[in-house]
Design a protein around this motif. Structure first.
Motif, PDB file in Angstrom:
ATOM      1  N   THR A  88       0.842  -1.208   0.000  1.00  0.00           N
ATOM      2  CA  THR A  88       0.000   0.000   0.000  1.00  0.00           C
ATOM      3  C   THR A  88       0.872   1.251   0.000  1.00  0.00           C
ATOM      4  OG1 THR A  88      -1.671  -1.212   1.227  1.00  0.00           O
ATOM      5  CG2 THR A  88      -1.871   1.175   1.238  1.00  0.00           C
ATOM      6  N   LEU A  89       1.927   1.260   0.841  1.00  0.00           N
ATOM      7  CA  LEU A  89       2.815   2.435   0.898  1.00  0.00           C
ATOM      8  C   LEU A  89       3.537   2.631  -0.439  1.00  0.00           C
ATOM      9  CD1 LEU A  89       4.422   1.967   4.433  1.00  0.00           C
ATOM     10  CD2 LEU A  89       2.838   3.767   3.742  1.00  0.00           C
ATOM     11  N   LEU A  90       3.996   1.538  -1.025  1.00  0.00           N
ATOM     12  CA  LEU A  90       4.780   1.647  -2.259  1.00  0.00           C
ATOM     13  C   LEU A  90       3.918   2.035  -3.457  1.00  0.00           C
ATOM     14  CD1 LEU A  90       7.137  -1.460  -1.857  1.00  0.00           C
ATOM     15  CD2 LEU A  90       7.689   0.930  -1.461  1.00  0.00           C
ATOM     16  N   LEU A  91       2.643   1.709  -3.373  1.00  0.00           N
ATOM     17  CA  LEU A  91       1.752   1.977  -4.524  1.00  0.00           C
ATOM     18  C   LEU A  91       1.075   3.344  -4.451  1.00  0.00           C
ATOM     19  CD1 LEU A  91       0.193  -1.583  -4.834  1.00  0.00           C
ATOM     20  CD2 LEU A  91       1.531  -0.411  -6.606  1.00  0.00           C
ATOM     21  N   LYS A  92       1.404   4.137  -3.408  1.00  0.00           N
ATOM     22  CA  LYS A  92       0.757   5.444  -3.237  1.00  0.00           C
ATOM     23  C   LYS A  92       0.877   6.326  -4.477  1.00  0.00           C
ATOM     24  CE  LYS A  92       0.568   6.796   1.608  1.00  0.00           C
ATOM     25  NZ  LYS A  92       1.309   7.415   2.687  1.00  0.00           N
ATOM     26  N   ASP A  93       2.038   6.250  -5.152  1.00  0.00           N
ATOM     27  CA  ASP A  93       2.280   7.151  -6.292  1.00  0.00           C
ATOM     28  C   ASP A  93       2.131   6.430  -7.634  1.00  0.00           C
ATOM     29  OD1 ASP A  93       2.907   9.257  -4.524  1.00  0.00           O
ATOM     30  OD2 ASP A  93       4.905   8.406  -4.257  1.00  0.00           O
ATOM     31  N   ALA A  94       1.289   5.412  -7.664  1.00  0.00           N
ATOM     32  CA  ALA A  94       1.170   4.573  -8.876  1.00  0.00           C
ATOM     33  C   ALA A  94       0.815   5.396 -10.114  1.00  0.00           C
ATOM     34  CB  ALA A  94       0.152   3.463  -8.648  1.00  0.00           C
ATOM     35  N   SER A  95       0.036   6.477  -9.941  1.00  0.00           N
ATOM     36  CA  SER A  95      -0.352   7.257 -11.126  1.00  0.00           C
ATOM     37  C   SER A  95       0.885   7.925 -11.752  1.00  0.00           C
ATOM     38  CB  SER A  95      -1.392   8.311 -10.759  1.00  0.00           C
ATOM     39  OG  SER A  95      -0.872   9.158  -9.772  1.00  0.00           O
ATOM     40  N   PHE A  96       1.876   8.290 -10.920  1.00  0.00           N
ATOM     41  CA  PHE A  96       3.111   8.895 -11.458  1.00  0.00           C
ATOM     42  C   PHE A  96       3.950   7.844 -12.190  1.00  0.00           C
ATOM     43  CE2 PHE A  96       1.983  11.682  -7.946  1.00  0.00           C
ATOM     44  CZ  PHE A  96       2.059  12.925  -8.540  1.00  0.00           C
ATOM     45  N   PHE A  97       3.874   6.602 -11.719  1.00  0.00           N
ATOM     46  CA  PHE A  97       4.662   5.555 -12.381  1.00  0.00           C
ATOM     47  C   PHE A  97       4.190   5.391 -13.826  1.00  0.00           C
ATOM     48  CE2 PHE A  97       4.650   3.186  -8.029  1.00  0.00           C
ATOM     49  CZ  PHE A  97       5.476   4.151  -7.496  1.00  0.00           C
ATOM     50  N   SER A  98       2.872   5.267 -13.998  1.00  0.00           N
ATOM     51  CA  SER A  98       2.372   4.980 -15.347  1.00  0.00           C
ATOM     52  C   SER A  98       2.656   6.142 -16.297  1.00  0.00           C
ATOM     53  CB  SER A  98       0.890   4.632 -15.315  1.00  0.00           C
ATOM     54  OG  SER A  98       0.208   5.537 -14.493  1.00  0.00           O
ATOM     55  N   ASN A  99       2.636   7.386 -15.761  1.00  0.00           N
ATOM     56  CA  ASN A  99       2.874   8.541 -16.647  1.00  0.00           C
ATOM     57  C   ASN A  99       4.343   8.744 -16.996  1.00  0.00           C
ATOM     58  OD1 ASN A  99       0.196   9.210 -16.778  1.00  0.00           O
ATOM     59  ND2 ASN A  99       0.266  10.491 -14.945  1.00  0.00           N
TER      60      ASN A  99
END
Ligand code: SF4
Ligand code: SF4
Length: 315
Positions: A124-135
């Protein structure tokens, strides 16, 4: 968060979670630094990740001897000789690593290093910025220390992250059981940053305190099994790894294994102060950054163009 006092070594301690990193793989990344490493490199930039156990850091430079930590400590582990005329002392035998002193300190001078998380909590902590990863073409990096000390945990964590469709990368010093790694981790990881420090085993033992036989063997096996996932990283330590002989030997090794993806990591002396804050002796190593000339010379020994990308050493 699982209590740091939990003795189980199956759940690793995490030293830090770094968000928005641009240095630990492609794109924008979140990096988890695992605590525990089988190597003891004298030039380690993150010495707080070496020991597998929870530790305390204290910065004499930041401390203003206000006494807030002493008041906060219900176990009486903190004392100041002579009414705070002299530096703070922490009694290791009394300390429960509860972190109350860290929370009370107005100067961030004291810190408990290492928290345990369940796989779900860490995911959960690591996936907080998932939207930035995909972009950005980024993702999640597992670093250390040596995250592969915890193969079962890392395997389950990577599976969880891949369910969420994020790019995964591990940074390793290379000392692990290859068969277990190939079965449990390799299928779930997109990239592997593999540190090569020395080809000469005598030098490897001298500066990391372990042999490089298993490490170089694992590098060769990985180069054969998954060359597209593998990138070598060479920490450049002036006068130690960044020598003509060593860089030429590493270059020949990479050619033998047909690995062209390499990054150079210029030395950062930040680990020296951290070692002192952990109560360890000051490492006998240069206290300065590399000069541009030293960096150019290292690139020349590697036969790299002067503008080739380099990154700061991270472990
Ligand atoms: S971590 Fe807890 S027990 Fe240890 S010195 Fe700080 S307040 Fe006291
Ligand atoms: S609370 Fe922080 S600044 Fe104050 S005495 Fe303790 S360590 Fe030093």
């Amino acid at each position: 968060m699982i209590s740091a006092a939990d003795d189980s070594q199956r759940v690793p301690l995490i030293v830090d979670i770094k968000r928005f990193s641009l240095e630990d793989g492609p794109g924008i990344r979140t990096v988890a630094f695992f605590k525990g490493c089988p190597l003891r490199c004298v030039f380690c930039q993150n010495p707080e990740t070496q020991n597998i156990f929870v530790e305390a850091r204290f910065s004499q430079r930041r401390c203003i001897r206000c006494g807030a930590c002493q008041t906060a400590c219900v176990r009486g582990a903190i004392s100041f000789p002579w009414f705070r005329l002299f530096r703070r002392r922490r009694n290791e035998a009394l300390c429960a690593f509860c972190g109350q002193c860290e929370a009370a300190c107005p100067r961030s001078a004291t810190k408990i290093v290492g928290n345990r998380y369940s796989i779900e909590e860490l995911s959960t902590l690591l996936l907080k910025d998932a939207s930035f990863f995909s972009n950005s073409g980024g993702g999640i990096t597992l670093s250390g220390g040596e995250c592969l000390l915890f193969l079962d945990y890392v395997s389950a964590l990577l599976k969880n992250l891949k369910i969420n469709n994020v790019h995964t990368l591990i940074q390793t010093a290379g000392l692990f059981c290859f068969e277990d790694f190939a079965e449990k981790v390799l299928p779930h990881v997109d990239m592997i940053y593999f540190d090569i420090k020395f080809v000469d085993d005598v030098l490897h033992k001298k500066f990391t305190h372990v042999s490089n036989q298993v490490i170089l063997g694992n590098f060769g096996k990985l180069a054969a099994a998954a060359p597209g996932k593998l990138q070598a990283r060479i920490p450049l330590i002036p006068g130690i790894t960044a020598t003509k002989e060593n860089l030429r030997a590493i270059t020949a090794l990479l050619h033998r294994h047909n690995i062209n993806s390499v990054s150079l990591l210029p030395y950062n002396p930040g680990g020296i102060e951290k070692s002192i804050e952990l109560g360890r002796p000051s490492p006998k190593i240069t206290k300065r950054f590399m000069t541009p000339n030293e960096l150019l010379t290292a690139k020349m020994y590697r036969n790299e163009p002067p503008h080739a990308v380099t990154r700061q050493i991270t472990n």
